[in-house]
Design an enzyme around this catalytic site. Sequence first.
Site, PDB file in Angstrom:
ATOM      1  CD  GLU A   1      -5.610  -3.506  -4.090  1.00  0.00           C
ATOM      2  OE1 GLU A   1      -4.865  -4.472  -4.398  1.00  0.00           O
ATOM      3  OE2 GLU A   1      -5.327  -2.328  -4.344  1.00  0.00           O
TER       4      GLU A   1
ATOM      5  CG  HIS B   1      -2.040   0.992   1.133  1.00  0.00           C
ATOM      6  ND1 HIS B   1      -1.900   2.314   1.468  1.00  0.00           N
ATOM      7  CD2 HIS B   1      -3.326   0.850   0.720  1.00  0.00           C
ATOM      8  CE1 HIS B   1      -3.050   2.942   1.273  1.00  0.00           C
ATOM      9  NE2 HIS B   1      -3.927   2.077   0.810  1.00  0.00           N
TER      10      HIS B   1
END
Length: 362
Positions: free
Chosen positions: A304, A246
Site C-alpha cells: 500500500e 500484512h
Amino acid sequence: MANGLDDVVAAETVLSDVDGLGGRLTIRGHSLPELAGRWRYPQVVRLLLDGFFDDLPDDAKLAQAIGRARVEVFERLQPMLPALVPLDVYSGMRAGIALLPDGDTLTDALLLIAAPAVLTPALLRGKRGSPAIVPNPQADHAADMLRMLSGTDTSPALATALDTYLVTVCDHGLNASTFATRVVASTQAGLTSAILAGLGALKGPLHGGAPGPVIEMLDAIEADGNAAGWLRAKIARGERIMGFGHRIYRVRDPRADVLKAVVRQLGGAGATGRRLAFAEKVEQTALEVLRQAKPSRSIQTNVEFYTALLLEAAGFPAEAFSNVFAAGRVAGWVAHAREQQTTGRLIRPLSRYVGPVPDLVA
C-alpha cells in the site's frame, strides 16, 4: 477452529502462491521480479487465463482484443455515465460493471478486464465536468487508461510505471476478494457476478481500500513536522500505521520493493522526487517506531505504501486508488473464477452454532 480461516486450505490453484515467511510471490511459475517491469499487463493476463478458455489467442492478438473490449465497454456504458458520476468513484465503477453481460466466455472475461480501466477515468472526468474520452483500441492498456484520464498522451515512463503496478497486483493468493470471487463462481454464476463479489470485498479498508489513507498520513505528518511523534501518538491511540504490516507476510512485502523501484524511476528533482524522498524518511521512521513499540512483531512495509505514491504520481486522486487496484486484480479474479468453475465444487463450509438451544422436550 481457525479464527478467520487462518491456515485453512480452501482451494488448490495453479495461479499464485504467497510465501509469507520468505517474502516471495509466485504467479503461474514466475517470481514477481521476473514479471514486473518485464511483462506487459496483457501478457500477464494471457498467463493467468491460459488453460481456462479454449479460444485464448497469442499475446499480440490478446492485447488487440483487450483494446477492442475497452471500446465496447465504453460504447455500452457511456449512456449510463450521467447516472454513475454522482456516486463515489468506486461505487460508480462497480455499478457500471454490474451492467455487463454475466456469461463465462472469453469475450465476457475481456469486457470485465477492460471495464475498470475505462470506467475509472470516465467517472473521474465526469466529476470534474469534463467529457469521457473514447478508448484507443490500438494503444497499450495502461497508457490508454492514463490518456483517458488526462486527455493527452502520457510519458512512456509513466505508462510503464502504471503497467508495472497492474502486473504487480494482478493476483495474490486466496485473499479476501479472490476468495469471495471463488465462492460465487463455485455456484456456477457468471463471471460478472463473481467479479462483483470481488469488488465488494476489495472496497473494505482492510483490503483494497487501504492505499488512499497513506496519502492522508503523509500529508498529516508533513504538516505536523514531527514524524516520530506523530506516529507514536497514533500507535498510543491503538490506531494502525497505514502502509505497514500484512496478514501473510512476516517479512517485507516483495511488491513494496518492486513499486519503490518504479517510483524512484519517476523521481528526479520535481515534485515526485521530493515526495518520494519525504516518504522514504517517513518509512524509515515508521519502521523504527514500530520496532520499538511492538518488539515481538515483525511489521514491515507493505504494497500500500508505494502504491499510494505511484498512483498519486500518475494523476489519480486518493479516492480512486482502489479502482486502479481493481483494474490490475480483475485479471486474477477472472482466472480464479474460471478455475473454480472448471475444476472446483460448490464452496460450502460448516459453522459452529454457539447460540442458545431450545428445549426439545416439553
